[in-house]
Design a protein around this motif. Structure first.
Motif, mmCIF file in Angstrom:
data_model
loop_
_atom_site.group_PDB
_atom_site.id
_atom_site.type_symbol
_atom_site.label_atom_id
_atom_site.label_comp_id
_atom_site.label_asym_id
_atom_site.label_seq_id
_atom_site.Cartn_x
_atom_site.Cartn_y
_atom_site.Cartn_z
ATOM 1 N N ILE A 153 14.720 -0.027 20.337
ATOM 2 C CA ILE A 153 14.205 -0.015 21.711
ATOM 3 C C ILE A 153 13.212 -1.160 21.894
ATOM 4 C CG2 ILE A 153 12.698 1.236 23.310
ATOM 5 C CD1 ILE A 153 14.114 3.819 22.375
ATOM 6 N N ASP A 154 12.323 -1.344 20.938
ATOM 7 C CA ASP A 154 11.369 -2.450 21.011
ATOM 8 C C ASP A 154 12.088 -3.796 21.087
ATOM 9 O OD1 ASP A 154 9.243 -0.695 20.942
ATOM 10 O OD2 ASP A 154 8.823 -0.991 18.800
ATOM 11 N N GLU A 155 13.131 -3.928 20.290
ATOM 12 C CA GLU A 155 13.915 -5.164 20.283
ATOM 13 C C GLU A 155 14.606 -5.382 21.632
ATOM 14 O OE1 GLU A 155 17.214 -6.654 17.358
ATOM 15 O OE2 GLU A 155 15.635 -5.623 16.224
ATOM 16 N N ALA A 156 15.180 -4.312 22.172
ATOM 17 C CA ALA A 156 15.853 -4.409 23.467
ATOM 18 C C ALA A 156 14.860 -4.805 24.561
ATOM 19 C CB ALA A 156 16.531 -3.084 23.811
ATOM 20 N N LEU A 157 13.672 -4.245 24.501
ATOM 21 C CA LEU A 157 12.647 -4.608 25.486
ATOM 22 C C LEU A 157 12.245 -6.069 25.340
ATOM 23 C CD1 LEU A 157 10.333 -1.469 25.435
ATOM 24 C CD2 LEU A 157 11.691 -2.287 27.362
ATOM 25 N N GLN A 181 13.996 -8.488 24.283
ATOM 26 C CA GLN A 181 15.097 -9.362 24.701
ATOM 27 C C GLN A 181 15.478 -9.164 26.169
ATOM 28 O OE1 GLN A 181 18.309 -8.660 21.967
ATOM 29 N NE2 GLN A 181 17.177 -9.480 20.221
ATOM 30 N N GLY A 182 14.882 -8.172 26.791
ATOM 31 C CA GLY A 182 15.213 -7.899 28.182
ATOM 32 C C GLY A 182 16.592 -7.278 28.362
ATOM 33 N N ASP A 183 17.079 -6.592 27.331
ATOM 34 C CA ASP A 183 18.412 -5.981 27.351
ATOM 35 C C ASP A 183 18.312 -4.569 27.936
ATOM 36 O OD1 ASP A 183 20.936 -4.993 26.888
ATOM 37 O OD2 ASP A 183 21.022 -5.629 24.795
ATOM 38 N N ARG A 222 18.592 1.457 27.863
ATOM 39 C CA ARG A 222 19.000 2.742 28.461
ATOM 40 C C ARG A 222 19.817 3.588 27.480
ATOM 41 N NH1 ARG A 222 20.457 0.320 34.284
ATOM 42 N NH2 ARG A 222 18.361 0.366 35.145
ATOM 43 N N LEU A 223 20.746 2.951 26.783
ATOM 44 C CA LEU A 223 21.563 3.688 25.807
ATOM 45 C C LEU A 223 20.698 4.258 24.684
ATOM 46 C CD1 LEU A 223 24.652 1.307 25.525
ATOM 47 C CD2 LEU A 223 24.591 3.581 26.587
#
Length: 60
Positions: free
Chosen positions: A36-40, A42-44, A49-50
């Protein structure tokens, strides 16, 4: 006496399984938080959400 031994061993086995299940759950949750931290970072939005949905399911 043998019945008590069987019951005791069964209870120990169940306790060990519970500890292992809890450890695996905690490990998976930790990995999801990192993702989740990585997705945030990277703006993914879709991955975020998944992952948050998966985290919610695990924490029920």
């Amino acid at each position: 006496m043998d019945n008590m031994k069987v019951a005791y061993e069964t209870m120990l086995g169940l306790a060990a399984e519970m500890v292992l299940d809890e450890a695996l759950l905690n490990y998976r949750i930790e990995k999801i938080y990192c993702a989740i931290d990585e997705a945030l970072a990277q703006g993914d939005v879709e991955s975020f959400r998944l992952l948050t949905d998966e985290l919610k399911d695990l924490q029920l």
